[in-house]
Scaffold this active site. Structure first.
Site, mmCIF file in Angstrom:
data_model
loop_
_atom_site.group_PDB
_atom_site.id
_atom_site.type_symbol
_atom_site.label_atom_id
_atom_site.label_comp_id
_atom_site.label_asym_id
_atom_site.label_seq_id
_atom_site.Cartn_x
_atom_site.Cartn_y
_atom_site.Cartn_z
ATOM 1 N N LYS A 1 7.801 -8.101 -37.859
ATOM 2 C CA LYS A 1 6.374 -8.418 -38.079
ATOM 3 C C LYS A 1 6.057 -9.839 -37.668
ATOM 4 C CE LYS A 1 7.090 -11.258 -41.781
ATOM 5 N NZ LYS A 1 6.817 -12.683 -41.813
ATOM 6 N N VAL B 1 17.178 -13.109 -35.884
ATOM 7 C CA VAL B 1 17.796 -13.316 -37.195
ATOM 8 C C VAL B 1 17.271 -14.622 -37.809
ATOM 9 C CG1 VAL B 1 20.004 -13.719 -38.378
ATOM 10 C CG2 VAL B 1 19.867 -12.048 -36.514
ATOM 11 N N GLY C 1 11.803 -15.630 -39.441
ATOM 12 C CA GLY C 1 10.462 -15.499 -40.019
ATOM 13 C C GLY C 1 9.746 -14.254 -39.534
ATOM 14 N N ALA D 1 13.280 -5.409 -42.417
ATOM 15 C CA ALA D 1 13.165 -4.155 -41.660
ATOM 16 C C ALA D 1 14.453 -3.340 -41.810
ATOM 17 C CB ALA D 1 12.888 -4.448 -40.187
ATOM 18 N N ASP E 1 8.893 -9.098 -48.355
ATOM 19 C CA ASP E 1 8.587 -8.621 -46.998
ATOM 20 C C ASP E 1 9.120 -7.220 -46.716
ATOM 21 O OD1 ASP E 1 7.152 -10.791 -46.155
ATOM 22 O OD2 ASP E 1 8.805 -11.751 -45.090
HETATM 23 O O1 C5P Z 1 11.072 -12.003 -51.735
HETATM 24 P P1 C5P Z 1 12.044 -12.701 -50.849
HETATM 25 O O2 C5P Z 1 13.458 -12.591 -51.338
HETATM 26 O O3 C5P Z 1 11.898 -12.359 -49.412
HETATM 27 O O4 C5P Z 1 11.670 -14.242 -50.939
HETATM 28 C C1 C5P Z 1 12.550 -15.245 -50.513
HETATM 29 C C2 C5P Z 1 12.114 -16.560 -51.131
HETATM 30 O O5 C5P Z 1 10.881 -16.978 -50.543
HETATM 31 C C3 C5P Z 1 11.860 -16.519 -52.613
HETATM 32 O O6 C5P Z 1 13.041 -16.751 -53.330
HETATM 33 C C4 C5P Z 1 10.867 -17.649 -52.800
HETATM 34 O O7 C5P Z 1 11.564 -18.893 -52.790
HETATM 35 C C5 C5P Z 1 10.062 -17.599 -51.522
HETATM 36 N N1 C5P Z 1 8.814 -16.831 -51.667
HETATM 37 C C6 C5P Z 1 7.770 -17.395 -52.384
HETATM 38 N N2 C5P Z 1 6.600 -16.705 -52.510
HETATM 39 C C7 C5P Z 1 6.427 -15.500 -51.929
HETATM 40 C C8 C5P Z 1 7.482 -14.911 -51.182
HETATM 41 C C9 C5P Z 1 8.664 -15.617 -51.066
HETATM 42 O O8 C5P Z 1 7.888 -18.509 -52.907
HETATM 43 N N3 C5P Z 1 5.275 -14.846 -52.070
#
Ligand code: C5P
Length: 328
Positions: free
Chosen positions: A30, A120, A123, A129, A161
């Site tokens: 994405k 990898v 972002g 995915a 994500d």
């Molecule tokens: O949810 P995910 O594990 O992908 O998120 C990775 C990190 O990104 C989280 O631990 C947090 O530090 C940050 N994050 C955030 N706010 C979000 C999504 C991610 O602070 N809405």
């Protein structure tokens, strides 16, 4: 999201109780067309308003039934080995298979094989995915029959994500970015992505965002606790297929944080725009730079970016594309 079917019953395909030996799923990466970030809550997560677009950089996840002596284990391997991708229990696709197994009481295990096409740690939600693909592939392989809503719930537990690659196309994300509603989008968009040599850690980018806010150094002035809704001009441009309007509406609150951690990305963005990109922005938490281009201008932009020291290569992809689906 009615286009999502967890267990497609293709004519002649094995039913729930006659199990296939392997199931192959494709799931897209994405780009965020818009990302606005509020102040973090007590759990450390930031409330987001974001627009996701699924791009034709497609991860392929094959879930294979195990031999009798391996039964019960969840393993993962890559079609093309990459030292940056963990192959242990920390891999998000392994965690996805484990979560589904625990949720449904399945004990039989699975061997996952992944072919990566999303950069990898770039972002662009490549690991997410893979996790979305693993959920759908294992749900089919194991005949666990969860519907798309249940898969979405499991996906959200794995990461902010992970739900979007199940949904695909163009969607509005809120909450942590995991609460989705489809957005109408017409036409086709062409992107050139500039791949950076080193990944950026998502938590580190969010932490730098918080520092910039605290120091009053975030572009656009003081910030409220809540993210800023998507401007109507952007949703209207998507609805009408107005690529120039979408280019004008591209926005990423995390860009300043990514640039502050990787100042060289500034010249990647400037080079893309000088070479004719309609706009270029940092994709998600970076460090991939996403340049929205015309078909005619794509090659020139790619060539200009490939000459930059911080760029290891470029990849071109069109968008939007469908979410995770079982393929033959
Ligand atoms: O949810 P995910 O594990 O992908 O998120 C990775 C990190 O990104 C989280 O631990 C947090 O530090 C940050 N994050 C955030 N706010 C979000 C999504 C991610 O602070 N809405």
């Amino acid at each position: 999201m009615s286009h999502l079917r967890a267990v497609p019953a293709a004519p002649g395909s094995p039913g729930r109780h006659s199990s296939p030996a392997s199931v192959r799923v494709e799931a897209p990466g994405k780009v965020n067309l818009y990302l606005s970030c509020g102040a973090p809550g007590p759990d450390g997560y930031h409330p987001l308003v974001t627009v996701f677009q699924a791009v034709r950089l497609i991860e392929r996840v094959t879930a294979r039934r195990q031999s009798a002596d391996a039964v019960g284990r969840i393993t993962i391997s890559l079609e093309e080995p990459d030292p940056r991708v963990p192959l242990d229990g920390s891999n998000l696709a392994v965690r996805a298979a484990r979560l589904l197994a625990e949720h449904t009481g399945v004990t039989e295990g699975v061997d996952l094989l992944v072919r990566k096409r999303v950069p990898v740690a770039g972002g662009m939600a490549g690991g997410s995915a893979d996790a979305a693909g693993a959920l759908l592939a294992c749900n089919t392989l194991w005949g666990t029959g969860l519907d798309s809503e249940e898969l979405m719930c499991l996906a959200a537990r794995l990461g902010a994500d992970v739900p979007f690659p199940l949904a695909g196309f163009t969607a509005l994300g809120h909450g942590r970015g995991d609460s989705l509603s489809p957005l109408m989008s017409r036409g086709r968009f062409t992107w050139v992505f500039a791949l950076a040599k080193w990944g950026l850690s998502t938590p580190a980018v969010f932490a730098r965002f918080d520092e910039l806010v605290a120091d009053g150094r975030l572009p656009g002035g003081p910030r409220g606790a809540e993210p800023v809704p998507v401007p109507e001009a952007l949703t209207a441009a998507l609805r009408t297929g107005d690529v120039a309007g979408v280019a004008a509406g591209l926005h990423n609150d995390l860009q300043a944080a990514a640039l502050s951690l990787r100042p060289e990305l500034e010249s990647v963005i400037a080079t893309a725009e000088r070479a004719g990109a309609l706009r270029a922005i940092v994709s998600g938490s970076g460090p991939t730079v996403a340049a929205l281009v015309t078909d005619a201008g794509a090659a020139v932009v790619a060539r200009a970016l490939e000459g930059l020291p911080g760029v290891v290569g470029t990849v071109r992809a069109d968008a939007p594309v469908a979410g995770a689906r079982v393929v033959r």
